[in-house]
Design an enzyme around this catalytic site. Structure first.
Site, PDB file in Angstrom:
ATOM      1  N   ASP A  98       0.880  -1.172   0.000  1.00 26.64           N
ATOM      2  CA  ASP A  98       0.000   0.000   0.000  1.00 26.64           C
ATOM      3  C   ASP A  98       0.923   1.228   0.000  1.00 26.64           C
ATOM      4  O   ASP A  98       1.671   1.435   0.949  1.00 26.64           O
ATOM      5  CB  ASP A  98      -0.860  -0.023   1.274  1.00 26.64           C
ATOM      6  CG  ASP A  98      -2.095   0.856   1.153  1.00 26.64           C
ATOM      7  OD1 ASP A  98      -3.111   0.526   1.799  1.00 26.64           O
ATOM      8  OD2 ASP A  98      -2.045   1.853   0.414  1.00 26.64           O
ATOM      9  N   ASP A 199      -2.520   4.668  -2.845  1.00 21.69           N
ATOM     10  CA  ASP A 199      -3.426   5.378  -1.950  1.00 21.69           C
ATOM     11  C   ASP A 199      -3.743   6.793  -2.463  1.00 21.69           C
ATOM     12  O   ASP A 199      -2.826   7.508  -2.901  1.00 21.69           O
ATOM     13  CB  ASP A 199      -2.723   5.496  -0.579  1.00 21.69           C
ATOM     14  CG  ASP A 199      -3.547   6.255   0.419  1.00 21.69           C
ATOM     15  OD1 ASP A 199      -4.513   5.675   0.918  1.00 21.69           O
ATOM     16  OD2 ASP A 199      -3.245   7.433   0.673  1.00 21.69           O
ATOM     17  N   GLU A 249      -6.417   3.691  -6.015  1.00 13.81           N
ATOM     18  CA  GLU A 249      -7.560   4.059  -5.177  1.00 13.81           C
ATOM     19  C   GLU A 249      -8.077   5.378  -5.728  1.00 13.81           C
ATOM     20  O   GLU A 249      -7.531   6.443  -5.449  1.00 13.81           O
ATOM     21  CB  GLU A 249      -7.171   4.235  -3.702  1.00 13.81           C
ATOM     22  CG  GLU A 249      -8.425   4.397  -2.852  1.00 13.81           C
ATOM     23  CD  GLU A 249      -8.243   5.219  -1.593  1.00 13.81           C
ATOM     24  OE1 GLU A 249      -7.261   5.980  -1.513  1.00 13.81           O
ATOM     25  OE2 GLU A 249      -9.072   5.091  -0.687  1.00 13.81           O
ATOM     26  N   HIS A 321     -10.739  -1.283   5.129  1.00 15.17           N
ATOM     27  CA  HIS A 321     -10.340  -0.711   6.423  1.00 15.17           C
ATOM     28  C   HIS A 321     -10.948   0.662   6.671  1.00 15.17           C
ATOM     29  O   HIS A 321     -10.749   1.257   7.738  1.00 15.17           O
ATOM     30  CB  HIS A 321      -8.810  -0.606   6.461  1.00 15.17           C
ATOM     31  CG  HIS A 321      -8.301   0.396   5.475  1.00 15.17           C
ATOM     32  ND1 HIS A 321      -8.480   0.265   4.109  1.00 15.17           N
ATOM     33  CD2 HIS A 321      -7.674   1.574   5.642  1.00 15.17           C
ATOM     34  CE1 HIS A 321      -7.963   1.303   3.489  1.00 15.17           C
ATOM     35  NE2 HIS A 321      -7.475   2.119   4.391  1.00 15.17           N
ATOM     36  N   ASP A 322     -11.649   1.179   5.653  1.00 10.54           N
ATOM     37  CA  ASP A 322     -12.213   2.536   5.776  1.00 10.54           C
ATOM     38  C   ASP A 322     -13.725   2.529   5.954  1.00 10.54           C
ATOM     39  O   ASP A 322     -14.343   3.606   5.924  1.00 10.54           O
ATOM     40  CB  ASP A 322     -11.924   3.331   4.477  1.00 10.54           C
ATOM     41  CG  ASP A 322     -10.511   3.872   4.438  1.00 10.54           C
ATOM     42  OD1 ASP A 322     -10.047   4.158   3.322  1.00 10.54           O
ATOM     43  OD2 ASP A 322      -9.878   3.983   5.507  1.00 10.54           O
TER      44      ASP A 322
HETATM   45  O1  ISL Z   1     -11.815  10.635  -2.415  1.00  9.07           O
HETATM   46  C1  ISL Z   1     -12.368  10.506  -1.389  1.00  9.07           C
HETATM   47  C2  ISL Z   1     -13.784  10.867  -1.190  1.00  9.07           C
HETATM   48  O2  ISL Z   1     -14.440  10.829  -2.414  1.00  9.07           O
HETATM   49  C3  ISL Z   1     -11.798   9.805  -0.229  1.00  9.07           C
HETATM   50  O3  ISL Z   1     -12.422   8.503  -0.306  1.00  9.07           O
HETATM   51  C4  ISL Z   1     -10.295   9.567  -0.281  1.00  9.07           C
HETATM   52  O4  ISL Z   1      -9.871   9.242  -1.581  1.00  9.07           O
HETATM   53  C5  ISL Z   1     -10.045   8.385   0.617  1.00  9.07           C
HETATM   54  O5  ISL Z   1     -10.546   8.705   1.892  1.00  9.07           O
HETATM   55  C6  ISL Z   1      -8.561   8.095   0.721  1.00  9.07           C
HETATM   56  O6  ISL Z   1      -8.389   7.063   1.705  1.00  9.07           O
HETATM   57  C7  ISL Z   1      -7.041   6.605   1.767  1.00  9.07           C
HETATM   58  O7  ISL Z   1      -6.174   7.675   2.122  1.00  9.07           O
HETATM   59  C8  ISL Z   1      -6.363   8.247   3.419  1.00  9.07           C
HETATM   60  C9  ISL Z   1      -6.410   7.175   4.530  1.00  9.07           C
HETATM   61  O8  ISL Z   1      -6.869   7.781   5.735  1.00  9.07           O
HETATM   62  C10 ISL Z   1      -7.360   6.049   4.144  1.00  9.07           C
HETATM   63  O9  ISL Z   1      -7.323   5.025   5.140  1.00  9.07           O
HETATM   64  C11 ISL Z   1      -6.941   5.494   2.808  1.00  9.07           C
HETATM   65  O10 ISL Z   1      -7.774   4.401   2.397  1.00  9.07           O
HETATM   66  C12 ISL Z   1      -5.205   9.193   3.621  1.00  9.07           C
HETATM   67  O11 ISL Z   1      -3.989   8.538   3.326  1.00  9.07           O
END
Ligand code: ISL
Ligand code: CA
Length: 554
Positions: A98, A199, A249, A321-322
């Site tokens: 990641d 990410d 992502e 995880h989110d």
């Molecule tokens: O784009 C977004 C909303 O439309 C968010 O979803 C964003 O892209 C997403 O929250 C990113 O998440 C990732 O990066 C974060 C971290 O806290 C998350 O756990 C990870 O999945 C910051 O690094």
């Protein structure tokens, strides 16, 4: 579509902090992942995505990296990580790292130097702008609430952080930054990883013409015009020339950008399809409208399948995880059970694309609702709570909102057995184990025929069946019975091969008409269904489905 090794991936995401502790500090670590590789093989997994394990102060669980080339001591050593890659490789499992290149931790040496001299060489590594007296440069907001700008000491300079204040955004306009990052990515690829999960990768470019006051408060940093040049250059200079599996992502690109991002020559091998993650019955919008929500999710799911087919393979996910656990997002508590968990998983798992499971999903781990705010750990959770209070919401209501929306529900330690702390650790874990670990754990499901874990194993075996694998990956998805709002039914077809997936999302039994004669039942979540192809339809094709029943047949 040219065949790639990752097209037959059955992915599994590990949040290592909560997976398995092996050195008695209450924190999950890399040797803990290595120790469970045989469990993953038995499940049928062949790609392992590990959330970040690089050196980090853990303000955002490792998504705030302070040294890209070191493993954080809480997770172990570089030798532990290299051993994981090697042991996984022996078992036919490729490891994805990641990787976080949109921002670093505020403890990264680059940032420390930038803070010493915001206008110097390292100040140009970050997004630093002059404010207007005591005000930040503009109204940009952070994804975690509040201004996206943080003042630098008592200067008039501010640095940008679209996530937590401890995650300063890197300045991707600076070619020196990009080259430093490409060199780092290549060092990791040289260590034998199978690829990356990139990410927040659609936030790299910021649009300073956008004051953030528009309809979408994050348009200033999301899919900004021109980001493709960075993504193309990054691919060409790192993983592109290699046979790596790279998942972007990415949220919210336009349909016409699909092939640019994830097509044959896209920036990434694939991207996540987050459709099923966006629905939660507990939120005010969907409260008490579970049926409507499940139908809305179904229709969106099918729209994506239609848009994507033949152009790209997305990664289908129900949990990560989110996001809180799936069954609790789709059903009221009284219907969170074996049937909803199995049906929801399979509904997504057999769509076209590449399926990913999340740790604990295979044993049916659930949300863990808290009574007090101090039982939470995550910076983002506290920001959400403060934001609720700032909006005048009561403490009780704000806590109730967290118990629906907090991503920490997916971060409770994995429940391996019914020993203290669920076998995750022999010390008090960094985060409370869900008290239901005595009932929900791997040990008491591993050998039971009727367990969710056994269902997941069979589900994966159906997907990996020699004669069906290409159908599941590349086949067209053709919805049917769409007029029945509580039925999710789709045919998968590739050339002459066909298979059907039928889900009764209702909590009541129902009857439907299936014209196709069912020849073989491949998978069902009601045990007595398993071997009764010949008499589960009447002569006209009518079939009664039990509450939340799943049926896959050919
Ligand atoms: O784009 C977004 C909303 O439309 C968010 O979803 C964003 O892209 C997403 O929250 C990113 O998440 C990732 O990066 C974060 C971290 O806290 C998350 O756990 C990870 O999945 C910051 O690094
Ligand atoms: Ca540990």
């Amino acid at each position: 579509m040219k065949r790639k090794w990752w097209h037959s991936a059955i992915g599994y995401q590990v949040y290592p902090r909560s997976f398995q502790d092996t050195n008695h500090d209450g924190i999950g670590d890399i040797p803990g992942v290595t120790d469970h590789l045989d469990d993953l093989v038995r499940l049928g997994i062949n790609v392992l995505w590990l959330c970040p394990v690089n050196r980090s102060p853990m303000m955002d669980s490792g998504y705030d990296i302070s040294d890209y080339d070191k493993i954080d001591p809480s997770f172990g050593t570089m030798e532990d990580y290299e051993r994981l890659i090697e042991e996984a490789g022996k078992r036919g499992i490729r490891v994805l790292m990641d990787m976080v290149v949109n921002h670093t931790s505020c403890e990264h040496p680059w940032f420390r130097k930038a803070m010493e001299d915001p206008e110097g060489e390292y100040g140009a590594y970050y997004v630093i702008r002059k404010g207007k007296k005591d005000d930040p440069p503009n109204g940009w907001r952070s994804f975690f609430g509040g201004s996206a700008w943080e003042r630098i000491g008592d200067t008039n300079f501010y640095y940008l952080h679209i996530f937590t204040v401890g995650q300063p955004d890197l300045n991707w306009e600076n070619p020196q930054v990009r080259q430093e990052l490409y060199d780092m990515l290549n060092r990791w690829l040289d260590r034998g990883i199978g690829g990356f999960r990139m990410d927040s990768i659609n936030h790299l470019k910021k649009n300073f013409e956008d004051d953030g006051e528009g309809e979408n408060p994050f348009s200033y940093c999301t899919n900004v015009e021109g980001i493709g040049e960075f993504l193309r250059e990054m691919k060409d200079k790192t993983y592109g020339p290699r046979n790596s599996f790279v998942i972007g992502e990415v949220n919210g690109i336009r349909p016409d950008q699909l092939e640019e991002y994830a097509g044959e020559n896209g920036y990434f091998s694939t991207m996540f399809d987050f459709t099923c993650m966006r629905y939660r019955i507990g939120t005010s919008f969907w409260k008490e409208k579970g049926r409507k929500m499940r139908k809305a999710c179904r229709d969106e799911m099918f729209r994506v399948q239609e848009k994507v087919w033949g152009k790209a393979l997305l990664c289908n996910v129900m949990e990560n995880h989110d996001t809180p656990r799936a069954a609790e997002r789709f059903y009221q508590q009284e219907h969170v059970n074996f049937y909803s968990k199995s049906m929801l998983a399979a509904m997504d798992f057999f769509l076209g694309g590449i399926p990913f499971l999340y740790q604990g999903q295979e044993i049916g781990m659930t949300d863990y609702k808290k009574d007090r705010i101090d039982q939470f750990k995550d910076f983002a959770t506290f920001r959400l709570y403060e934001e609720s209070l700032e909006q005048g919401i009561s403490k009780e209501e704000a806590l109730a909102r967290l118990n629906v929306e907090s991503r920490e529900h997916a971060r409770t330690p994995v429940q391996w057995d019914d020993s203290p702390w669920g076998g995750f650790s022999d010390r008090i874990p960094w985060f409370d184990v869900n008290p239901n670990y005595r009932e929900i754990n791997l040990a008491n499901q591993k050998t039971r025929e009727d367990s969710l874990y056994t269902f997941f194993r069979e589900m994966i075996q159906v997907r990996k069946k020699e004669e069906l694998q290409d159908l599941w990956i590349y086949g067209e998805t053709k919805p049917f019975l769409e007029n029945l709002e509580e039925i999710i039914a789709y045919e998968r077809r590739l050339g002459e091969r066909q298979a059907w997936v039928v889900c009764n999302t209702s909590t009541e039994k129902t009857e439907i008409l299936i014209e196709e004669r069912i020849r073989e039942i491949l998978l069902g979540n009601y045990p007595d269904r398993r071997s009764q192809a010949e008499n589960c339809q009447d002569k006209d094709g009518r079939i009664s489905l039990k509450p939340m029943e799943l049926l896959i047949f050919c």
